[in-house]
Design a protein around this motif. Structure first.
Motif, PDB file in Angstrom:
ATOM      1  N   LYS A  67       0.831  -1.200   0.000  1.00 55.43           N
ATOM      2  CA  LYS A  67       0.000   0.000   0.000  1.00 55.43           C
ATOM      3  C   LYS A  67       0.861   1.243   0.000  1.00 55.43           C
TER       4      LYS A  67
ATOM      5  N   VAL B 227       1.867   1.862  -3.427  1.00 56.93           N
ATOM      6  CA  VAL B 227       0.724   2.421  -4.167  1.00 56.93           C
ATOM      7  C   VAL B 227       0.596   3.907  -3.864  1.00 56.93           C
ATOM      8  N   PHE B 228       0.762   4.235  -2.588  1.00 57.56           N
ATOM      9  CA  PHE B 228       0.632   5.638  -2.197  1.00 57.56           C
ATOM     10  C   PHE B 228       1.680   6.497  -2.894  1.00 57.56           C
TER      11      PHE B 228
ATOM     12  N   LEU C 172       0.818   7.009  -6.413  1.00 58.12           N
ATOM     13  CA  LEU C 172      -0.301   7.934  -6.598  1.00 58.12           C
ATOM     14  C   LEU C 172       0.114   9.379  -6.358  1.00 58.12           C
ATOM     15  N   VAL C 173       0.955   9.583  -5.329  1.00 61.29           N
ATOM     16  CA  VAL C 173       1.403  10.953  -5.061  1.00 61.29           C
ATOM     17  C   VAL C 173       2.231  11.475  -6.231  1.00 61.29           C
TER      18      VAL C 173
ATOM     19  N   LEU D   5      -0.034  12.261  -8.945  1.00 60.15           N
ATOM     20  CA  LEU D   5      -0.741  13.515  -8.641  1.00 60.15           C
ATOM     21  C   LEU D   5       0.123  14.710  -9.019  1.00 60.15           C
ATOM     22  N   ALA D   6       1.408  14.619  -8.618  1.00 60.25           N
ATOM     23  CA  ALA D   6       2.312  15.729  -8.909  1.00 60.25           C
ATOM     24  C   ALA D   6       2.400  15.975 -10.414  1.00 60.25           C
TER      25      ALA D   6
ATOM     26  N   ALA E   2       0.258  14.989 -12.688  1.00 62.61           N
ATOM     27  CA  ALA E   2      -1.053  15.387 -13.221  1.00 62.61           C
ATOM     28  C   ALA E   2      -1.296  16.874 -13.000  1.00 62.61           C
ATOM     29  N   LEU E   3      -0.942  17.334 -11.806  1.00 69.46           N
ATOM     30  CA  LEU E   3      -1.143  18.748 -11.511  1.00 69.46           C
ATOM     31  C   LEU E   3      -0.269  19.606 -12.408  1.00 69.46           C
ATOM     32  N   ALA E   4       1.001  19.196 -12.514  1.00 66.77           N
ATOM     33  CA  ALA E   4       1.913  19.975 -13.351  1.00 66.77           C
ATOM     34  C   ALA E   4       1.410  20.013 -14.783  1.00 66.77           C
TER      35      ALA E   4
ATOM     36  N   THR F  21      -1.668  19.616 -15.789  1.00 62.91           N
ATOM     37  CA  THR F  21      -2.892  20.422 -15.885  1.00 62.91           C
ATOM     38  C   THR F  21      -2.563  21.897 -16.013  1.00 62.91           C
ATOM     39  N   PHE F  22      -1.639  22.344 -15.137  1.00 67.62           N
ATOM     40  CA  PHE F  22      -1.267  23.756 -15.163  1.00 67.62           C
ATOM     41  C   PHE F  22      -0.655  24.144 -16.498  1.00 67.62           C
ATOM     42  N   VAL F  23       0.260  23.294 -16.947  1.00 65.99           N
ATOM     43  CA  VAL F  23       0.957  23.626 -18.193  1.00 65.99           C
ATOM     44  C   VAL F  23      -0.013  23.614 -19.363  1.00 65.99           C
TER      45      VAL F  23
END
Lengths: 328, 344
Positions: free
Chosen positions: B3, B6-7, B10-11, B14-15, B17-19, B21-23
C-alpha cells in the motif's frame, strides 16, 4: 542485547511514522507541499515572494473562519448553507449603523448579534420543527440576502471607520492582522473540538445522535449551541469582510457556502458527521487558496480556472481516499 | 509495504497530473511554462497609435498587461479579441485576462492582489464595486503599476483614466431611443442585473431622469433585478409582465436583460409588433433577437474598440505620456436597418 534494543527503537520509529502518515492532516500537508513544489518550479519569482505568500494567507483567512463554523456544524451532523449571507448581513448592519453615526462598538455588536441570531434560529427550526438543515439554512440564506438588499436598497455603503479597516488591512510585523485573528480562532476551536467535553459531544451527536441521546447528551441543546457558535464565527467574518472591502456590499459572502463546505470536506471532515478536524479544515482552505493563487500566477485562462480548481479538489480527495488505510 | 508503494505512485502521479494540468491550461494563448521573455530590442515593434502624445518611439521592451473584467460574460469577448489582436500586432505585449466567476467582489480583490505581486506593468479593470476596489487600485499604483479603468469607472482612486461608455449618458440615449419607438407615450418595465454595479445604476438614473424631464407621457411601471442570473432574470421578467400587463416596452439594463426578454417573448409567441424590447448591448443573442424580429432596437456600446484603447493607453502611460481622464467611446442605436453596418 544492544542490537535488540536498536531493533525495538527502529520498530517504534516506523510505527510512529506510520501513525503520523495515517493522519489525514499529514497527507493533506503532503498534497500542499506538492502544490508548492510545482509552483516553485513553474513560478519561482512570483510565487515565493513574501508579498504573495502573505496575500494567500490573508485571502484564506475569511473563508477559514467561515469553514471552522461549517466544520462544527457538519461534524454535528448538519450543514449550513446560510454562512455566506449571514456574514454578508452582519457586514451590512455594521456598515449601515456606522454610516448612520452610531457608536462603533454597538454597531459591531449589533451586526455580530444578527449572525448569532441567524445561527440560533436555524438551530431552533432544525431541532424543534425538525426540518432538514439543508432546507432551513437555504431558506435563511434567502432571508439574510434579502434583508441586506432591503437595508441597502442595492447600494454599497462605504466604511471609513479606522478600527474596522485596520483589523482587516493592517499588519503586525509582516503578518496581516486578519491572519492572526484567523489563527487564534483555529487554535481555540481546534482545542475545543479535540480536547474538551463540548468537542467530544459534537462528534458524538454527529456520529450517532440516538446513541448520543441515550448516553445522556442533550442533543437538542448541543445542536443549538453548535449553530449559535457558528453564527458567532460568521459574525466575526462579516466584520472582517467589510474591513477588507472597505464597504458593506449586499453581494458580499456570495459563494462562501460552497467554498466553506469545499474547504471542510477537502480537510477531511466527513459529510455524514462525527469526524473531522479544524487543522484539516485550515489545510483544506489553504490548499484551495494556493490553487486559486496559482491559477492566476500561471495565467490559466479565466474560463478554465473553475474547471481546473474543481478537478484538483476531486483529484486530491480521490487520491487521499484510495490511499487511506482506514477507509471502509 | 504494497500500500505504501501504491501511495507513492499515486502521489507522484498527482504531482505530474497537476503539473500537466497547469501547463496544459496556460491561458490566453500562452503556455504556463513559457520561457522568460526573450529580449526583443532588435526586433522593430510596430508603432502603436498614440493616445495623446505624439512622436513617441514604439515601445520595444516586453510588457505585461492584465485586463480584469467585472464578471465572465460574452459581452467582454470583443474586448479580449480586440486586445489580443492588437497585442499580436504590436508583438511586445503579454496579456493576462482575468475575471471573477460570478461578479464576486472578494474574488476580484484577490485577482488584484495577485497581479500586484506578479508585478505586471499595467492593469485595466472594470470594477465590480468601485468603493471596494479603490484601495486595491491605489495599492497597485503605489507599487508602480499603471492602472486604467474601463466599463465601470472607479473615480475615487489613483487610476490614470477611464475609457468606455459614459453610463449616465448611455441611459439618456436609451431614454431617447425608447421614446422614439413608443412615439412619446407608453409604459416601460425595466430589468436590472446586479443593482450595486455602478455602471448599471448610472444607466438607470439616466433613463429615469430623462423620462421624468422630457417624456412625461412615458411611465416607468416597474424596475426589478435579476442579479445577472439568466434563469432568475426570466422568472423576474415574467412576474413583472403579470404585474404590469399593459406595458408597451421592456428594457434590460445589463447583459441578462436581452436574453431574458427573448426567452419570454418566444415562450409567449410575441414579436416586436406585440410588445417592444429595447435593450442594451450587441451580444450574439441580442443580435439574433433583432434579426428574428423579437427585439426592436439595441443601444450598443462600442466595446470592440476598448481592447486597443486599453493597450494604447497603458503604453502611453508607461512611456511617460498622459491620457484623458475620461474617454467616452459612446453608444449607438442598432436596428434591423443598420445591423450589418453599425460597426463601420
Amino acid at each position: 542485547m544492544f542490537a535488540n534494543s536498536k531493533s525495538i527503537n527502529t520498530t517504534r520509529t516506523q510505527e510512529y511514522f506510520k501513525f503520523v502518515f495515517r493522519l489525514k492532516e499529514t497527507r493533506l500537508f503532503l498534497f500542499l507541499l506538492v502544490m508548492v513544489a510545482i509552483m516553485a518550479v513553474l513560478r519561482p519569482d512570483t510565487f515565493f515572494t513574501s508579498q504573495n505568500l502573505f496575500n494567500i494567507l490573508r485571502q484564506v483567512s475569511l473563508i477559514t473562519i467561515v469553514a471552522v463554523s461549517q466544520t462544527y456544524v457538519i461534524i454535528s451532523g448538519g450543514i449550513d448553507l446560510s454562512v455566506g449571507f449571514s456574514l454578508g448581513l452582519c457586514g451590512i448592519i455594521i456598515s449601515y449603523l456606522l454610516d448612520a453615526g452610531f457608536n462603533p462598538v454597538l454597531s459591531i455588536l449589533a451586526g455580530i448579534t444578527a449572525s448569532v441570531l441567524i445561527g440560533f434560529v436555524n438551530s431552533l427550526v432544525i431541532t424543534l420543527v425538525k426540518l432538514p438543515p439543508f432546507i432551513v439554512t437555504i431558506g435563511m440564506a434567502y432571508i439574510a440576502r434579502g434583508l441586506a438588499f432591503v437595508i441597502t436598497e442595492g447600494f454599497t455603503i462605504r466604511v471609513t471607520n479606522q478600527f474596522v479597516s485596520g483589523i482587516a488591512n493592517e499588519y503586525v510585523g509582516p503578518i496581516p492582522v486578519m491572519t492572526i485573528i484567523m489563527l487564534v480562532i483555529v487554535v481555540i476551536f481546534s482545542y475545543i473540538l479535540s480536547s474538551t467535553p463540548f468537542g467530544m459531544k459534537t462528534k458524538a451527536v454527529g456520529g450517532n445522535i440516538v446513541a448520543a441521546r441515550l448516553s445522556g447528551i442533550n442533543t437538542t441543546r448541543h445542536r443549538i449551541l453548535v449553530h449559535t457558535l457558528g453564527g458567532l464565527l460568521c459574525g466575526i467574518a462579516g466584520l472582517l469582510m467589510i474591513g477588507r472591502l472597505n464597504a458593506g456590499n449586499p453581494n458580499a459572502g456570495m459563494n462562501y457556502d460552497v467554498d466553506s463546505i469545499a474547504a471542510t470536506v477537502v480537510g477531511g471532515t466527513s459529510m455524514t458527521g462525527g469526524e473531522g478536524s479544524i487543522l484539516g479544515t485550515l489545510l483544506g482552505a489553504v490548499l484551495l487558496g494556493v490553487i486559486r493563487n496559482a491559477l492566476v500566477l500561471l495565467k490559466v485562462s479565466m474560463y478554465w480556472q473553475t474547471v481546473v480548481a474543481g478537478s484538483i479538489i476531486l483529484l486530491v480527495c480521490s487520491v487521499d481516499n484510495l490511499t487511506n488505510k482506514d477507509r471502509k | 509495504m504494497k500500500k505504501s508503494l501504491v501511495f507513492r505512485i499515486l502521489v507522484t502521479a498527482l504531482a505530474f497530473a497537476l503539473a500537466f494540468t497547469f501547463v496544459a491550461c496556460g491561458g490566453s494563448g500562452e503556455s504556463a511554462d513559457q520561457p522568460e521573455p526573450e529580449p526583443q530590442e532588435e526586433q522593430p515593434a510596430p508603432k502603436p497609435e498614440p493616445a495623446e502624445t505624439e512622436d513617441e518611439p514604439a515601445p520595444a521592451e516586453k510588457r505585461e498587461y492584465a485586463i480584469v473584467y467585472p464578471v465572465i460574460h460574452q459581452f467582454f469577448d470583443p474586448v479580449t479579441e480586440g486586445a489580443e489582436a492588437y497585442a499580436e500586432e504590436l508583438g511586445n505585449i503579454d496579456l493576462i485576462i482575468q475575471a471573477p466567476e460570478a461578479g464576486s467582489v472578494q474574488q476580484q480583490i484577490e485577482i488584484m492582489e495577485n497581479l500586484i505581486s506578479m508585478k505586471v506593468d499595467g492593469i485595466a479593470i472594470g470594477s465590480t464595486d468601485p468603493e471596494a476596489l479603490a484601495p486595491y487600485i491605489d495599492q497597485a499604483v503605489d507599487a508602480g503599476i499603471q492602472v486604467v479603468t474601463f466599463d465601470t469607472d472607479t473615480p475615487n482612486c489613483k487610476r490614470a483614466g477611464y475609457m468606455g461608455t459614459m453610463n449616465y449618458e448611455a441611459g439618456v440615449e436609451m431614454a431617447h431611443v425608447i421614446a422614439k419607438h413608443l412615439g412619446g407615450k407608453g409604459g416601460v418595465i425595466i430589468l436590472q442585473d446586479v443593482p450595486t454595479q455602478g455602471n448599471l445604476v448610472e444607466r438607470l438614473q439616466g433613463i429615469q431622469d430623462t423620462m421624468a424631464a422630457e417624456y412625461p407621457d412615458i411611465k416607468i411601471l416597474d424596475v426589478q433585478s435579476g442579479y445577472a442570473d439568466p434563469a432568475k432574470s426570466v422568472e423576474v421578467l415574467e412576474a413583472m409582465i403579470e404585474a404590469n400587463p399593459d406595458f408597451d416596452c421592456f428594457t434590460g439594463i445589463g447583459g441578462a436583460g436581452g436574453p431574458a426578454g427573448i426567452a419570454v417573448w418566444k415562450q409567449r409567441g410575441w414579436t416586436s409588433e406585440d410588445k417592444k424590447i429595447i435593450t442594451f448591448d450587441n451580444t450574439d443573442e441580442n443580435i439574433d433577437g433583432l434579426r428574428a424580429g423579437i427585439i426592436t432596437a439595441l443601444v450598443s456600446q462600442r466595446q470592440h474598440m476598448w481592447g486597443k484603447i486599453i493597450i494604447d493607453s497603458l503604453n502611453t502611460l508607461l512611456d511617460g505620456g498622459t491620457i484623458p481622464e475620461q474617454n467616452d467611446t459612446g453608444v449607438i442605436e442598432v436596428t434591423i436597418e443598420n445591423i450589418d453596418t453599425y460597426q463601420n
